[in-house]
Design an enzyme around this catalytic site. Sequence first.
Site, PDB file in Angstrom:
ATOM      1  N   VAL A  51     -17.091  17.452 -65.959  1.00 23.80           N
ATOM      2  CA  VAL A  51     -16.890  16.342 -66.207  1.00 23.80           C
ATOM      3  C   VAL A  51     -15.625  15.577 -65.104  1.00 23.80           C
ATOM      4  O   VAL A  51     -14.559  16.295 -66.418  1.00 23.80           O
ATOM      5  CB  VAL A  51     -17.541  15.053 -67.080  1.00 23.80           C
ATOM      6  CG1 VAL A  51     -17.255  13.761 -66.853  1.00 23.80           C
ATOM      7  CG2 VAL A  51     -18.419  15.672 -67.528  1.00 23.80           C
ATOM      8  N   VAL A  75     -18.775  16.188 -73.619  1.00 26.06           N
ATOM      9  CA  VAL A  75     -17.724  16.604 -72.193  1.00 26.06           C
ATOM     10  C   VAL A  75     -17.675  15.218 -72.132  1.00 26.06           C
ATOM     11  O   VAL A  75     -16.299  15.389 -71.488  1.00 26.06           O
ATOM     12  CB  VAL A  75     -18.296  17.669 -71.857  1.00 26.06           C
ATOM     13  CG1 VAL A  75     -17.749  18.067 -70.286  1.00 26.06           C
ATOM     14  CG2 VAL A  75     -18.646  18.802 -72.295  1.00 26.06           C
ATOM     15  N   ALA A  96     -10.328  15.874 -67.629  1.00 28.26           N
ATOM     16  CA  ALA A  96     -11.423  16.800 -66.982  1.00 28.26           C
ATOM     17  C   ALA A  96     -12.020  17.124 -68.534  1.00 28.26           C
ATOM     18  O   ALA A  96     -11.099  17.263 -68.994  1.00 28.26           O
ATOM     19  CB  ALA A  96     -11.335  16.845 -66.061  1.00 28.26           C
ATOM     20  N   LYS A  97     -13.283  17.642 -68.255  1.00 31.77           N
ATOM     21  CA  LYS A  97     -13.086  19.029 -69.487  1.00 31.77           C
ATOM     22  C   LYS A  97     -14.162  19.450 -69.333  1.00 31.77           C
ATOM     23  O   LYS A  97     -14.995  19.385 -67.639  1.00 31.77           O
ATOM     24  CB  LYS A  97     -13.144  17.679 -70.716  1.00 31.77           C
ATOM     25  CG  LYS A  97     -13.618  17.819 -72.231  1.00 31.77           C
ATOM     26  CD  LYS A  97     -12.404  18.308 -72.857  1.00 31.77           C
ATOM     27  CE  LYS A  97     -12.157  19.192 -73.583  1.00 31.77           C
ATOM     28  NZ  LYS A  97     -10.276  18.981 -74.255  1.00 31.77           N
ATOM     29  N   GLY A  98     -14.436  20.617 -69.672  1.00 27.34           N
ATOM     30  CA  GLY A  98     -15.714  20.887 -69.611  1.00 27.34           C
ATOM     31  C   GLY A  98     -16.364  21.991 -70.543  1.00 27.34           C
ATOM     32  O   GLY A  98     -15.706  22.259 -71.775  1.00 27.34           O
TER      33      GLY A  98
END
Length: 410
Positions: A51, A75, A96-98
């Site tokens: 994201v 996320v 962001a994050k994943g």
Amino acid sequence: MACRQFDQAADAINLPEAIRDRAKYPRRCIAVSLPIQRDDGSIALYEGYRVQHSLSTGPSKGGVRFHPELCLGEVAALAVWMSWKCALVGLPYGGAKGGVSVNAAQLSPTELERLSRRYMQELIPFIGPDVDVPAPDMGTNAQIMGWMMDTYSNHIGHLVPSIVTGKPLSLGGSQGRSEATGAGVAHLVCRYLKDFLKIAPAEATVAIQGFGNVGSEAALALSRNCGAKVIALSDEHGGIYNPRGIDVPRALSYHRYQATLRGFDGAEPISNDELLSLPCTVLIPAAVQRVITPTVAATLRCRLLAEAANGPTTYSADKILETRDDIEVIPDILCNAGGVIVSYFEWLQNRACEYWDRDTVLAKLFTQLDRALEAVEAQRAKYQFSRRLAAQTLGIERVAHAKQARGLFP
Ligand code: NAD
């Protein structure tokens, strides 16, 4: 939880309605299927996510989490918090994050490598050193970042170290990156103990939930550099407690070989729940989110809650903490920002092909954290906000102002 926090902060600073949704919702949510061949020849399929919450102030930045219960909503919340965190500490990044929904402990090293490479392969159309730069988070580490960088570099045709941070030193990682988050937590804990609670760090007792990268480095830095007494530690299997103090380096080598703290002979066993309500000066949740529930918040017996994990305190629990004058909180987006700050240093070093020594990295880290701490305290004093609301409003305001200044295209 992130949405409720956003609404509350936006109301507190009268954020214009026209910018609210743009500042709140993620820019992109990517979900990918990750088939890999297991060592026995069978095929397993995992779900992966990335994201990108905001791309307005630079590439988005955030970790990759491998955890069996990971879902897109988690996320997305983590990506939102990354945006506020990067803005709060003055980095030219969005958030962001994943991650992958997987129990990495059940994979062999070769399966883990295939999964990490496949995840990066699926993300190639959406990321880049100027677009989105992943890093390690729960369940991932420097080796996984190395595999991801290699996968991306093979696709591009030459080495691109700045595509990920938190890499091994031999691949362009930064000195001080592996300890950065924990060292930053320890630095802020010492500042708040000395300057706000008027307690000498050497007089403080510390309980830490989570003994991975962040928890173990925070424990080491607090005991070694600040002279604090670490009285309790835990991981997902349970915890250990010794009111006279735990020998942290010995606990670390025990944990490295046994993969658990259970059975460590220098302390008594204790559950994760018991650890959270121990009487101590500093409590550091450094594992998963939402462990400080309203019930736990009402029973906390610490003076300082240092949120090394992302989102450890639920929205309702926070309301209880706001009524507890006996507890100071260092909110997550300030407390654990050391990791992304040194990730930024790593990205800068990769782009300049110039490498700094550890002392330089840590000195720059502490200066940047001190600047963020002063900004939070000034915001708090100006508006009579809680420390969490002060940090969140600063982050959200900066993201929203950047979006307004860029305008709306087309
Ligand atoms: P890690 O995977 O290295 O360690 C996680 C630790 O938490 C392990 O000891 C694990 O056993 C423990 N744990 C897992 N589930 C638990 C549970 N239910 N109860 C108690 N303990 C449990 O992860 P990490 O990199 O140390 O990250 C920890 C937290 O810090 C996460 O919230 C992460 O988002 C946050 N964080 C990490 C970084 C970083 O640089 N690694 C930066 C900022 C924030």
